[in-house]
Design a protein around this motif. Structure first.
Motif, PDB file in Angstrom:
ATOM      1  N   GLY A 330       0.766  -1.229   0.000  1.00  0.00           N
ATOM      2  CA  GLY A 330       0.000   0.000   0.000  1.00  0.00           C
ATOM      3  C   GLY A 330       0.799   1.281   0.000  1.00  0.00           C
ATOM      4  N   ILE A 331       0.056   2.349  -0.229  1.00  0.00           N
ATOM      5  CA  ILE A 331       0.609   3.700  -0.189  1.00  0.00           C
ATOM      6  C   ILE A 331      -0.362   4.598   0.571  1.00  0.00           C
ATOM      7  CG2 ILE A 331       2.095   3.637  -2.232  1.00  0.00           C
ATOM      8  CD1 ILE A 331      -1.149   5.332  -2.689  1.00  0.00           C
ATOM      9  N   ASN A 332       0.193   5.674   1.143  1.00  0.00           N
ATOM     10  CA  ASN A 332      -0.626   6.758   1.665  1.00  0.00           C
ATOM     11  C   ASN A 332      -0.841   7.754   0.539  1.00  0.00           C
ATOM     12  OD1 ASN A 332      -0.876   6.582   4.843  1.00  0.00           O
ATOM     13  ND2 ASN A 332       1.156   5.821   4.281  1.00  0.00           N
ATOM     14  N   SER A 490      -0.138  -1.337  14.651  1.00  0.00           N
ATOM     15  CA  SER A 490       0.151  -0.425  13.550  1.00  0.00           C
ATOM     16  C   SER A 490       1.206   0.565  14.017  1.00  0.00           C
ATOM     17  CB  SER A 490      -1.126   0.326  13.142  1.00  0.00           C
ATOM     18  OG  SER A 490      -0.845   1.300  12.158  1.00  0.00           O
ATOM     19  N   ARG A 491       2.277   0.670  13.252  1.00  0.00           N
ATOM     20  CA  ARG A 491       3.368   1.569  13.634  1.00  0.00           C
ATOM     21  C   ARG A 491       3.806   2.408  12.452  1.00  0.00           C
ATOM     22  NH1 ARG A 491       7.406  -2.202  17.393  1.00  0.00           N
ATOM     23  NH2 ARG A 491       5.772  -3.043  18.763  1.00  0.00           N
ATOM     24  N   MET A 492       4.509   3.508  12.796  1.00  0.00           N
ATOM     25  CA  MET A 492       5.073   4.392  11.780  1.00  0.00           C
ATOM     26  C   MET A 492       6.590   4.324  11.823  1.00  0.00           C
ATOM     27  SD  MET A 492       2.863   7.869  12.083  1.00  0.00           S
ATOM     28  CE  MET A 492       1.103   7.928  11.791  1.00  0.00           C
ATOM     29  N   TYR A 493       7.206   4.072  10.677  1.00  0.00           N
ATOM     30  CA  TYR A 493       8.652   4.199  10.486  1.00  0.00           C
ATOM     31  C   TYR A 493       9.474   3.318  11.431  1.00  0.00           C
ATOM     32  CZ  TYR A 493       6.649   8.089   8.017  1.00  0.00           C
ATOM     33  OH  TYR A 493       5.862   8.845   7.174  1.00  0.00           O
ATOM     34  N   TYR A 511       0.320  -7.329  12.159  1.00  0.00           N
ATOM     35  CA  TYR A 511       1.129  -6.119  12.129  1.00  0.00           C
ATOM     36  C   TYR A 511       1.048  -5.474  10.744  1.00  0.00           C
ATOM     37  CZ  TYR A 511       5.068  -2.916  12.044  1.00  0.00           C
ATOM     38  OH  TYR A 511       5.834  -1.785  11.924  1.00  0.00           O
ATOM     39  N   ILE A 512       0.862  -4.137  10.719  1.00  0.00           N
ATOM     40  CA  ILE A 512       1.051  -3.363   9.492  1.00  0.00           C
ATOM     41  C   ILE A 512       1.850  -2.099   9.829  1.00  0.00           C
ATOM     42  CG2 ILE A 512      -1.054  -4.165   8.340  1.00  0.00           C
ATOM     43  CD1 ILE A 512      -2.299  -1.405   9.012  1.00  0.00           C
ATOM     44  N   SER A 513       2.555  -1.579   8.843  1.00  0.00           N
ATOM     45  CA  SER A 513       3.177  -0.265   8.955  1.00  0.00           C
ATOM     46  C   SER A 513       2.267   0.723   8.232  1.00  0.00           C
ATOM     47  CB  SER A 513       4.565  -0.258   8.321  1.00  0.00           C
ATOM     48  OG  SER A 513       5.467  -1.047   9.065  1.00  0.00           O
ATOM     49  N   CYS A 514       1.514   1.487   9.003  1.00  0.00           N
ATOM     50  CA  CYS A 514       0.567   2.410   8.355  1.00  0.00           C
ATOM     51  C   CYS A 514       1.295   3.542   7.645  1.00  0.00           C
ATOM     52  CB  CYS A 514      -0.445   2.949   9.351  1.00  0.00           C
ATOM     53  SG  CYS A 514       0.228   3.997  10.637  1.00  0.00           S
ATOM     54  N   GLU A 515       2.534   3.837   8.074  1.00  0.00           N
ATOM     55  CA  GLU A 515       3.438   4.725   7.342  1.00  0.00           C
ATOM     56  C   GLU A 515       4.838   4.146   7.465  1.00  0.00           C
ATOM     57  OE1 GLU A 515       3.463   8.858   8.361  1.00  0.00           O
ATOM     58  OE2 GLU A 515       1.277   8.998   8.448  1.00  0.00           O
ATOM     59  N   TYR A 516       5.535   4.058   6.314  1.00  0.00           N
ATOM     60  CA  TYR A 516       6.938   3.630   6.365  1.00  0.00           C
ATOM     61  C   TYR A 516       7.642   4.023   5.076  1.00  0.00           C
ATOM     62  CZ  TYR A 516       6.311  -0.613   3.422  1.00  0.00           C
ATOM     63  OH  TYR A 516       6.095  -1.499   2.400  1.00  0.00           O
ATOM     64  N   MET A 517       8.960   3.946   5.094  1.00  0.00           N
ATOM     65  CA  MET A 517       9.847   4.212   3.960  1.00  0.00           C
ATOM     66  C   MET A 517      10.083   5.706   3.669  1.00  0.00           C
ATOM     67  SD  MET A 517      11.029   1.350   3.183  1.00  0.00           S
ATOM     68  CE  MET A 517      12.009   1.791   1.780  1.00  0.00           C
ATOM     69  N   HIS A 518       9.105   6.548   3.917  1.00  0.00           N
ATOM     70  CA  HIS A 518       9.200   7.997   3.682  1.00  0.00           C
ATOM     71  C   HIS A 518       9.863   8.306   2.346  1.00  0.00           C
ATOM     72  CE1 HIS A 518       9.232  12.284   4.527  1.00  0.00           C
ATOM     73  NE2 HIS A 518       8.385  12.003   5.509  1.00  0.00           N
ATOM     74  N   ALA A 519       9.074   8.164   1.284  1.00  0.00           N
ATOM     75  CA  ALA A 519       9.588   8.257  -0.082  1.00  0.00           C
ATOM     76  C   ALA A 519       9.510   9.649  -0.676  1.00  0.00           C
ATOM     77  CB  ALA A 519       8.815   7.288  -0.973  1.00  0.00           C
ATOM     78  N   MET A 520       9.250  10.677   0.133  1.00  0.00           N
ATOM     79  CA  MET A 520       9.191  12.045  -0.404  1.00  0.00           C
ATOM     80  C   MET A 520      10.614  12.511  -0.708  1.00  0.00           C
ATOM     81  SD  MET A 520       6.394  13.583   2.284  1.00  0.00           S
ATOM     82  CE  MET A 520       6.153  15.160   1.487  1.00  0.00           C
ATOM     83  N   GLY A 521      10.985  12.516  -1.996  1.00  0.00           N
ATOM     84  CA  GLY A 521      12.336  12.891  -2.401  1.00  0.00           C
ATOM     85  C   GLY A 521      13.381  11.875  -1.997  1.00  0.00           C
ATOM     86  N   PHE A 544       2.078   0.716   4.213  1.00  0.00           N
ATOM     87  CA  PHE A 544       1.663   1.823   3.358  1.00  0.00           C
ATOM     88  C   PHE A 544       2.795   2.843   3.290  1.00  0.00           C
ATOM     89  CE2 PHE A 544      -1.958  -0.374   4.898  1.00  0.00           C
ATOM     90  CZ  PHE A 544      -2.920  -0.301   3.909  1.00  0.00           C
ATOM     91  N   ILE A 545       3.422   2.939   2.128  1.00  0.00           N
ATOM     92  CA  ILE A 545       4.553   3.842   1.929  1.00  0.00           C
ATOM     93  C   ILE A 545       4.079   5.297   2.047  1.00  0.00           C
ATOM     94  CG2 ILE A 545       6.208   4.681   0.199  1.00  0.00           C
ATOM     95  CD1 ILE A 545       6.236   1.780  -0.921  1.00  0.00           C
ATOM     96  N   TRP A 546       4.911   6.131   2.684  1.00  0.00           N
ATOM     97  CA  TRP A 546       4.650   7.569   2.711  1.00  0.00           C
ATOM     98  C   TRP A 546       5.512   8.247   1.658  1.00  0.00           C
ATOM     99  CZ3 TRP A 546       0.934  10.268   5.025  1.00  0.00           C
ATOM    100  CH2 TRP A 546       1.005  11.664   4.884  1.00  0.00           C
ATOM    101  N   ASP A 547       4.890   8.998   0.725  1.00  0.00           N
ATOM    102  CA  ASP A 547       3.502   8.934   0.356  1.00  0.00           C
ATOM    103  C   ASP A 547       3.434   8.920  -1.148  1.00  0.00           C
ATOM    104  OD1 ASP A 547       4.056  11.603  -0.274  1.00  0.00           O
ATOM    105  OD2 ASP A 547       2.316  12.438   0.708  1.00  0.00           O
ATOM    106  N   TYR A 548       2.257   8.976  -1.683  1.00  0.00           N
ATOM    107  CA  TYR A 548       2.057   8.910  -3.132  1.00  0.00           C
ATOM    108  C   TYR A 548       1.840  10.316  -3.694  1.00  0.00           C
ATOM    109  CZ  TYR A 548      -0.329   8.239  -7.563  1.00  0.00           C
ATOM    110  OH  TYR A 548      -0.700   8.315  -8.884  1.00  0.00           O
TER     111      TYR A 548
END
Length: 558
Positions: A330-332, A490-493, A511-521, A544-548
């Protein structure tokens, strides 16, 4: 009733004369309109409106809504659209702090008296023939952040919550010709304390505005459950119908073949043998239609919605769809366009859906608010799993460099905020409850956890046992005090090794990562360290990768 600006700073006043939230099914005058998806019962009010802007309420032309008040000195503005992207005020990007911090020292629920832009919108219109001699309602699909509405000089209502519909009845005051609709939009209100999302801060009427007519008999709401037992579809629908009529409900497959019908007025129950299940891989949809007729058999109204048979559940601590373990790739996704901000089009949404399907993205978290209603229809049709997130984010009240006074923390367990956040949960649920794509309800993002969010979780479970509830913020509360709010960890990063440490505990929760990877730039390197866990631990169910898409505003400046 007389309006007052005192409502802007009262968290216990968030809706005045607003009608109850309901499903987003479509209504038509007859089956021919329904088949063409072109309803004469709906009158679109999008387009060019008259507009005046004021920096704050003291500079606001407060009587602009009166019929005798001229709009000759008003500018023009496009609806849907943001004020700031059409030359009125400045857009501002803020993450964890509130927009006024560093400028004014404010405490909840108060707002700035000197920096609270007000947009005065006016639309003149005649009523379409098909809406005459019927009850008439107006629907604002999205307005940031607080709005007052008048028609022909009469006060109609007030509403907050930027990202779910606000609807009012106009019947007592509407005319066939020469109507003056006036809307005052305030950028700041007590609701601003609940909408501290990490995004561009805009204001204005940024989603569709339309009138709709309720004939002598009308389906106000429908609640559909399309369960799946592994072979058969188990269908039930509860109908809220006003007016005297006969009722016929039918279910048709993708070819338009009728596979079930009923004449029950309040509830419908069918078993659909060998039904085709819905999933992201094969998003099979059926069409549920309710036809209301008078005593002579003439059609009064036709209501329609799409449904997908599926069962989403926890089985032995694993999230399963139609009996199989699910993994969210997923993605945010923020709603965003470089020219129009959050006032996006169907073409924007189709681009996003097609991009996701091409790149094996199967899930979206609607960070951090309910999206445009059309988005859910497209996710149903194309096959995208949704975490539907309530419009709630308050991290500016607690996420600071130093220790904050607990009385700052919103909503926490503060009674004055409870009904406002519950209303946001209810408005989202009622609109989106029939969409197959919605698998999980989220109680919001980065808001201070307490009894108020616990009440939201209890609400979702009480009205909808067919979905799960998500809230990441419980992980920051000492002693796991509110763990029962969420059905999943659910955790972030969290780093991959931190995720694995949790999975080794065999807690019995997925378990899910509701936000992870922080792909902005960012290059998104190292993703395999997470995806490798999918095969190693059943309880790891993706993230869910942050973000789309880039939240960038196109500008001609250097």
């Amino acid at each position: 009733m007389k309006h007052t600006l005192d409502w802007l700073t009262n968290p216990e006043v968030f809706a005045v004369n607003r009608i109850a939230a309901h499903s987003d099914h479509r209504i038509y005058a007859n089956h021919l309109e329904a088949d063409a998806d072109n309803s004469s019962l709906i009158q679109n009010l999008n387009g060019t409106w008259k507009f005046a802007w004021a920096k704050n309420p003291s500079e606001w032309q407060q009587k602009f809504y009166e019929e005798s008040d001229s709009t000759d000195n008003f500018d023009n503005i496009q609806v849907p659209g943001h004020m700031e992207l059409q030359g009125y005020g400045k857009p501002q990007y803020v993450n964890t702090i509130y927009p006024w911090e560093g400028q004014e020292h404010l405490r909840t629920p108060f707002i700035s008296e000197k920096d609270n832009p007000v947009g005065s919108y006016v639309r003149y219109f005649d009523l379409n023939d098909a809406l005459k001699n019927k009850r008439v309602f107006i629907s604002f699909q999205g307005v940031e952040t607080a709005m007052y509405v008048w028609l022909n000089g009469e006060f109609i209502g007030y509403s907050e919550d930027s990202f779910t519909p606000s609807e009012f009845e106009l019947t007592p005051y509407i005319r066939e010709k020469g109507n003056k609709l006036a809307v005052a939009v305030f950028k700041r209100s007590s609701a601003s304390w609940l909408e501290d999302q990490d995004f561009w801060r805009f204001s204005g009427i940024f989603r569709d505005v339309f009138l709709y007519a309720a004939p002598s008999a009308h389906v106000r709401d429908m609640k559909v459950i399309a369960d799946y037992d592994g072979t058969n579809g188990i269908f039930s629908a509860t109908l809220d119908i006003a007016g005297k009529c006969s009722v016929k409900s039918i279910l048709t497959d993708e070819n338009g073949t009728v596979i079930a019908e009923s004449n029950e007025k309040e509830s419908v129950n069918w078993t659909i043998e060998n039904s085709k299940p819905w999933s992201a891989e094969i998003p099979n949809l059926y069409t549920f239609t309710v036809i209301l007729t008078d005593e002579d058999g003439n059609e009064i109204e036709v209501s329609r919605t799409k449904v997908g048979f599926r069962r989403f559940e926890l089985k032995n601590g694993i999230m399963c769809l139609n009996g199989k373990r699910i993994i969210f790739k997923g993605i945010n996704r923020h709603e965003f366009d470089a020219k129009t901000g959050r006032a996006i089009t169907k073409e924007d949404m189709l681009f996003d859906i097609q991009f996701m399907k091409k790149n094996n993205i199967n899930a979206v978290r609607t960070c951090h608010y309910p999206n445009n209603s059309l988005w859910y229809q497209l996710c149903d049709a194309y096959g995208i799993y949704l975490i539907d997130e309530t419009n709630l984010e308050t991290h500016g009240t607690w996420q600071k460099l130093g220790v904050t006074d607990p009385s700052w923390n919103v909503p926490g367990s503060l009674p004055e905020w409870k009904e406002a956040v519950l209303d946001r949960a209810k408005s989202m649920y009622e609109r989106d409850k029939n969409h197959a794509s919605v698998l999980i309800w989220s109680c919001g993002n980065e808001s201070y956890c307490g009894e108020d969010i616990a009440a939201m979780s209890e609400y979702f479970r009480s009205v909808d046992p067919t979905r799960l509830v998500h809230y990441e913020g419980v992980t920051r509360v000492p002693n796991h005090q509110y763990d029962s709010i969420t059905d999943m960890e659910s955790r972030m990063y969290a780093k991959p090794q931190e995720v694995e440490e949790y999975l080794k505990q065999n807690s019995g929760r997925p378990y899910i990562s509701c936000e992870y990877m922080h792909a902005m730039g960012n290059s998104l390197g190292g993703l395999s360290l997470y995806t490798d866990l999918e095969d190693k631990y059943e309880a790891y169910q993706g993230g869910f990768i942050w973000d789309y898409i880039d939240q960038a505003i196109e500008t001609k400046n250097d």
